[in-house]
Enzyme design. Sequence first.
Site, PDB file in Angstrom:
ATOM      1  NE  ARG A 172      -6.857   8.425  -6.780  1.00  0.00           N
ATOM      2  CZ  ARG A 172      -6.639   8.071  -5.516  1.00  0.00           C
ATOM      3  NH1 ARG A 172      -5.418   7.777  -5.110  1.00  0.00           N
ATOM      4  NH2 ARG A 172      -7.645   7.995  -4.651  1.00  0.00           N
ATOM      5  N   GLY A 200      -4.644  11.117  -5.005  1.00  0.00           N
ATOM      6  CA  GLY A 200      -5.710  11.068  -4.008  1.00  0.00           C
ATOM      7  C   GLY A 200      -5.507  12.171  -2.992  1.00  0.00           C
ATOM      8  CG  ASP A 201      -6.662  11.186   0.990  1.00  0.00           C
ATOM      9  OD1 ASP A 201      -6.165  10.279   0.273  1.00  0.00           O
ATOM     10  OD2 ASP A 201      -7.017  10.988   2.155  1.00  0.00           O
ATOM     11  CB  THR A 255      -0.538   6.521  -0.096  1.00  0.00           C
ATOM     12  OG1 THR A 255      -1.378   5.421  -0.438  1.00  0.00           O
ATOM     13  CG2 THR A 255      -0.773   7.624  -1.106  1.00  0.00           C
ATOM     14  CB  THR A 280      -5.586   5.438   5.794  1.00  0.00           C
ATOM     15  OG1 THR A 280      -6.422   4.987   6.864  1.00  0.00           O
ATOM     16  CG2 THR A 280      -4.209   5.754   6.350  1.00  0.00           C
ATOM     17  N   GLY A 281      -7.721   5.882   3.401  1.00  0.00           N
ATOM     18  CA  GLY A 281      -9.040   5.519   2.876  1.00  0.00           C
ATOM     19  C   GLY A 281      -9.309   6.193   1.544  1.00  0.00           C
ATOM     20  CB  THR A 332      -2.709   5.555   2.915  1.00  0.00           C
ATOM     21  OG1 THR A 332      -3.238   5.624   1.603  1.00  0.00           O
ATOM     22  CG2 THR A 332      -2.218   6.919   3.352  1.00  0.00           C
ATOM     23  CB  SER A 363      -0.909   0.016   1.232  1.00  0.00           C
ATOM     24  OG  SER A 363      -0.170   0.270   2.406  1.00  0.00           O
TER      25      SER A 363
END
Length: 416
Positions: free
Chosen positions: A272, A274-275, A262, A295-296, A244, A90
Amino acid sequence: MTFSRRDFVKTSVMGAVAAGMDGAQPATAEAGHLEHASQSETPKRSVIICAHNGHAYVEAAYAFLKNGGDTLDAGIQVVKGPEDDPNDDSVGLGGLPNEEGVVELDACCMHGPTRRAGSVGAVRNIINVSMVSKAVFEHTGHVMLVGEGAERFAVAVGFPRVNLLTERSRKIWLLWKEYNSDRDWWGPGMADPHWHPPAPDSKPQAELWQEKIQQLCQRAGELGIEPEFQLAAVRRVIFPPTGTIHCSVLNEKGEMSGITTTSGLAFKLPGRCGDSPIIGAGCYTDQDVGSAGATGAGEENIKVAGAHTIVENMRRGLSPQEAGMDALKRIVRNYNGDMTKLHYMDMTYYILRKDGAYASVCLWEGYAAGHPHRFVVHDGTLREEVATPLLKGFSQEWPPFPTIPEELKKNSVYVK
Ligand code: GLY
């Protein structure tokens, strides 16, 4: 978790009085008390909070912190562990790749004592992007670098180029590619002795899924994925994970830092982000108040600026748990409470307040029964705790997935 909101406000007000309010005029009485109080208040203990995959690295980081080590460097010690571990798919080396089979990493950090921030997104060929995010503020006047520019910057400041794709992650990617290949030429063709036509629709869905999972396990074996990891590999194909690690750190001087790193959503589109590389979403630290990270489901967290929302909630006097629950409720609100849609996502926040109070909250209890979301905390004693869910139930309840036998899990902490 051990401090109530009232305790925090009370100690904050006392701290403000002791500090003489520095002559500044608060905008409102309560906000003013909190701002000034928290600036003068020193916690009695150092605290580290992180995602469960940091567990093995927290003890050493805590000792480093107690010996006067910097809070961000302590956080980096924790997250560098999973980054360097090829079996943690991850984060960092061995992270699950994008849809083209290329690993792209994201990270960001905030250094409370100097109020600096750094971030990198969609970086290829560099393992320790957590450290690269710190290097961004150390070596440039920028905050965020992405893609090829970020990679070239990392090399320029001394990070080696490395192939991040392990054989195991490549095989899982290949399995995913074949699984999604009803309309292209990936996967065995009709000439292959193992080829079989699509299952008839007349069967119940649950039965069809059971067959599909069995076929995928068999194919995982043919691709050379080790037997004890085949079911776990199929789970990653059906439910592409976001992985993450986040770590927030507080020392006895009241200094705070936060860091998140991550490989992002598995099989994402190239480029891409993410956060995790977004300051204010994947990580936010204001050492006057607290630090938070996530995380998520990155897309969902960006839309609520999760980490920033949580820190600002604490500034307004909410407890760490209340602050985190509010961010989760904003995610639920974005889908008008539609539980069908919400089942396709999950989110865990790690929250540390300046006085040492902490919490971890999650959207769902875990990904499946028996797998609650856990987090790691060290405040003198290292332990794992279960995060507090907003919603009852699990994020991966459909399709029905077999439980991985305990004896398989014993072989690797990453078989889950
Ligand atoms: N939270 C990690 C990601 O969505 O990329």
